[in-house]
Design an enzyme around this catalytic site. Sequence first.
Site, mmCIF file in Angstrom:
data_model
loop_
_atom_site.group_PDB
_atom_site.id
_atom_site.type_symbol
_atom_site.label_atom_id
_atom_site.label_comp_id
_atom_site.label_asym_id
_atom_site.label_seq_id
_atom_site.Cartn_x
_atom_site.Cartn_y
_atom_site.Cartn_z
ATOM 1 N N ARG A 77 44.323 38.331 39.856
ATOM 2 C CA ARG A 77 43.255 37.949 40.796
ATOM 3 C C ARG A 77 42.637 39.186 41.445
ATOM 4 N NH1 ARG A 77 43.721 35.072 46.287
ATOM 5 N NH2 ARG A 77 41.690 34.060 46.519
ATOM 6 N N HIS A 81 38.605 40.021 41.601
ATOM 7 C CA HIS A 81 37.856 40.237 42.846
ATOM 8 C C HIS A 81 37.270 41.637 42.909
ATOM 9 C CE1 HIS A 81 39.084 36.665 45.536
ATOM 10 N NE2 HIS A 81 39.340 36.342 44.273
ATOM 11 N N VAL A 85 32.593 42.078 42.493
ATOM 12 C CA VAL A 85 31.858 42.672 43.616
ATOM 13 C C VAL A 85 31.611 44.141 43.313
ATOM 14 C CG1 VAL A 85 31.846 43.092 46.102
ATOM 15 C CG2 VAL A 85 32.995 41.063 45.187
ATOM 16 N N GLY A 87 31.384 45.729 40.730
ATOM 17 C CA GLY A 87 31.858 46.182 39.440
ATOM 18 C C GLY A 87 33.316 46.623 39.492
ATOM 19 N N GLU A 89 35.390 49.111 39.884
ATOM 20 C CA GLU A 89 35.416 50.504 40.335
ATOM 21 C C GLU A 89 36.367 50.713 41.500
ATOM 22 O OE1 GLU A 89 34.429 48.735 42.671
ATOM 23 O OE2 GLU A 89 32.519 49.481 43.411
ATOM 24 N N ASN A 109 38.792 37.547 50.279
ATOM 25 C CA ASN A 109 39.880 38.453 49.891
ATOM 26 C C ASN A 109 41.081 38.401 50.826
ATOM 27 O OD1 ASN A 109 38.516 39.457 47.638
ATOM 28 N ND2 ASN A 109 37.443 41.002 48.852
ATOM 29 N N HIS A 240 43.699 30.453 36.345
ATOM 30 C CA HIS A 240 44.387 29.576 37.294
ATOM 31 C C HIS A 240 45.544 28.837 36.654
ATOM 32 C CE1 HIS A 240 40.811 29.253 40.369
ATOM 33 N NE2 HIS A 240 41.390 30.447 40.342
#
Length: 591
Positions: A77, A81, A85, A87, A89, A109, A240
């Site tokens: 996960r 996340h 958002v 990319g 990085e 988050n 999931h």
Amino acid sequence: MATSVASFNSKFYLVISSLLLVTSHFCVTEAQSSVPIVEGLSWSFYDSSCPKLESIVRKQLQKVFKNDIGHAPGLLRLHFHDCFVQGCEGSVLLDGSSSGPSEKDAPPNLSLRPEAFKIINDLRRRVHKQCGRVVSCSDITALAARDAVFLNLTLGHGVCNVLSGEMVRVYMNPSSVYINWSGGPYYDVALGRRDTLNFASRNVTLANLPAPTSNTSALLTSLATKNLDATDVVALSGGHTIGIGHCSSFTGRLYPTQDANMDKTFATNLKVVCPTATTNATTVLDIRSPNVFDNKYYVDLMNRQGLFTSDQDLYTDRRTRGIVTSFAVNQTLFFEKFVDAMMKMGQLNVLTGNQGEIRANCSVRNSNGAFLASDVDEPEEKWSKDTVGGSVFTTFLIVFLYVVRDVMVRCYLMDRIVGRARRMHLQILRAQAFKIIDDLRKRVHEECGRVVSCADIVVLAARDAVFLVSSKANMSSLARCINCLFVIVGRWPDYDVPLGRKDGLNFAARDATLANLPSPTSNASAILSSLATQNLDATDVVDLSGGYTIGIGHCSSFTLASFRPKILQWTKPLPMTSSTFDSKITSTMLT
């Protein structure tokens, strides 16, 4: 002496070659994607600067997951996340600063596992200790997500999965051998990402992470901006199949009224975990196999047992319903599409080359803002997972593990089926055939819901009746295990069964049954005529008659009605190999 040694070597390599050919047929290979990699990433980016990178990450995660398998979905996960958002990085890893709260502090988050961030930073420490500061935190996060799927299965169920019929996978590189005793997808990760200098604002984070209360339209719209299509959305949602969900993410489906698209029994059980709309508790995302990365999540959806609105609506919405169904009935297809989607997602807006930096601490930007360039400008391919490397002994060991794994599964089943037949009179077992089919139906429906027909179960049972009873019933367990080797090298037939049959609503009349089942007193002409109506030719007739290589015959089927001496009043098998599926019926007719 030289001649004998040469003979031994020749035979040894012949055995090895044969086993390799056999295992290439029976064992599942790693799933690889046809998705192209973006410029700046490479399959062998760290081969020169940090050749043991993947080994370091995987060995540590094996220990982590052994202590708590729940960390696997947490790492998966975290990668999701991060990539959705800005990319892939590493922005989600950064702590807040004077410029504002970090991505970690944004509402979507807050439910990320705090331990996941610590695990990534610990992996970074271990990698940098071995190789120097040449590997980015974003690359480590991508590798950890891949291994969360792969190792989750290896350590989550252990020997239970070995006996369940899943295929073993073996992966080799010059320094390590990894054995996955389950069926999870393994894929190569293109590397070369660099870490960002900035994290996203709260609003940007909220805009790029669809809530669990989102419907399919919202998911498709959001992920379309990232060049992910409907199949990608459904495949990524399959993440999931492991992990947990917080009550606050789904109690809107329970209170004040129950969601009509939720199974009533499922809802009742959820209300026990979350008795009020404000309960602070968690429950598993996949009720069938919560710690195994498989396709049972989609079976949940087909049975209206998806936890979040964003899950269940994938089956409700006509645009994605067919994709859900295809994944529910074909785990291999799900794995293939999941790998493709992970490849696409894992390359979103990556920083490469001289962009960004290589963080010395994953949660903090480097103090001087400097980056450390990679030593690898022209990465060279050192080895391939498609190539069996190492010594002859290592090769033999790996192949042997493949074979032993298959033997374990086959022998377990044969002990359950053939061993039981040995202890029971064959006639009694035959009378129980209907009960066996219904018992199989019950077990399948308990596991998957009412999605498999009795007709399909009958066909599968017939196939396995041939395959599994190909070892003599009076053999010991050890002897049957040894005999399994002959099954693997093709002594007895094993074949795939196309599935999808539905059960009839009516049974045939007595006359129709009699007309379509030639009696044992029929001659060849009668049998050929009867089966020709079923589009079966003479070869088919003879082949199918070979089913009589096992089983028993009643006296009434081959004796005259007026002459049945007591010596023939038996139902025991005839001599020779009556409990072994082989070609001896042919030799019997020729003698």
